[in-house]
Write an enzyme that holds these catalytic residues in place. Sequence first.
Site, short mmCIF file in Angstrom:
data_model
loop_
_atom_site.label_atom_id
_atom_site.label_comp_id
_atom_site.label_asym_id
_atom_site.label_seq_id
_atom_site.Cartn_x
_atom_site.Cartn_y
_atom_site.Cartn_z
NE ARG A 71 40.78 41.88 39.53
CZ ARG A 71 41.75 42.56 38.91
NH1 ARG A 71 43.01 42.44 39.31
NH2 ARG A 71 41.47 43.40 37.93
CD GLU B 297 42.07 44.08 46.03
OE1 GLU B 297 42.81 43.11 46.26
OE2 GLU B 297 42.27 44.91 45.12
CG HIS C 186 45.22 45.53 43.40
ND1 HIS C 186 43.95 45.03 43.27
CD2 HIS C 186 45.79 45.39 42.18
CE1 HIS C 186 43.75 44.62 42.03
NE2 HIS C 186 44.86 44.83 41.35
C1 8YV Z 1 45.32 47.63 38.25
C2 8YV Z 1 44.99 45.14 37.82
O1 8YV Z 1 46.34 48.48 38.57
O2 8YV Z 1 44.96 45.51 35.50
C3 8YV Z 1 44.50 44.88 36.44
O3 8YV Z 1 43.63 44.01 36.26
O4 8YV Z 1 44.67 44.43 38.70
C4 8YV Z 1 45.92 46.25 38.10
O5 8YV Z 1 46.87 46.35 37.12
C5 8YV Z 1 44.30 47.81 39.27
O6 8YV Z 1 43.29 46.90 39.13
C6 8YV Z 1 43.74 49.23 39.25
O7 8YV Z 1 43.34 49.64 37.95
#
Ligand code: 8YV
Length: 322
Positions: free
Chosen positions: A237, A266, A284
């Site tokens: 993150r 972001e 991402h």
């Molecule tokens: C997602 C992610 O694709 O699952 C998570 O926490 O960061 C990613 O796999 C993204 O956040 C959008 O849903």
Amino acid sequence: MEKKKILVARAVFPAVLERLASHFEVQSNQDELNYSAPELAAALQDKDGLFSSPSVTIDGALLAACPRLKVISNMAVGYNNIDIAAASAAGIMVTNTPGVLDNATADFGWALLLATARRVTEASDWLRAGHWKKWGYDSFLGADVHGATLGIIGMGRIGAAIARRASGFDMRVIYHNRQPVADGMAPGAAWVSKQQLLAEADHVILTLPYSSATHHTIGAAELDAMKPSAILINLARGGIVDDAALIAALRAHRIAGAGLDVFENEPAYAPEFLSLPNVVLTPHIASATLSARRAMADCAADNLIAALHGQMPRHLVNPAVR
Ligand code: 8YV
């Protein structure tokens, strides 16, 4: 019986939307409108459930304005976009989608590490710009990945999947968590202190959840503690890394490079990253394979359907609410 009402806050696979529509009265956002907080609150006034994603901020003020809401199903493993304490206090269940994205995300961690260590995007951009006139013995010399020491900060399911892949590269794997993980979760990987990991790892991968406790886990002091030849990969993150400190460290060659899939604020990112050749930047997409994203959407739909039909959802983040 009257159908319950849900809001699907971001666009999602049409087949998943159809399935949700067979259970609920659905308001969807296939046009990807950027809801402001008041617009989101207005859309949620008559809704029992919300199908959301990390790009949707769900804070205490929003929850206080949506008294009918019973369930938030986040299509992601991470849920730092949601104020869990406020949701729990309001009796709102929150669910996530763990497990189904582990392998796709681990694969992408390796893609970023290999691309950064071996300067793939930098060399590709150079070729595309028409600079390749002759072969050079010292062109784009990168860092070895095989045989190196891999440091994983955050040994959860995704960290463990990354560690498993490291054995094919004959790597020594060290990791840091608050506590060592259970035997069998990360065979061959050794728990070390954060300081030891930063000092010894040739490549550092971040796979820990974001919270106030993990904010700026990597800042100026940690970057200083890394080897000058080290590569840093963040696929967890934004906010886990202090982006301004990272830019300063990359500019000063205090570390060799970084591969970043996530950024503070972001989809905005610090523009300074764009002028640094030794970073690989992606928007991402670590879980972005068709099968992983479809499994995440199905899992989020399962959770929402179960919860709004009075059953225990499989992936409840705040079980005290039940
Ligand atoms: C997602 C992610 O694709 O699952 C998570 O926490 O960061 C990613 O796999 C993204 O956040 C959008 O849903």
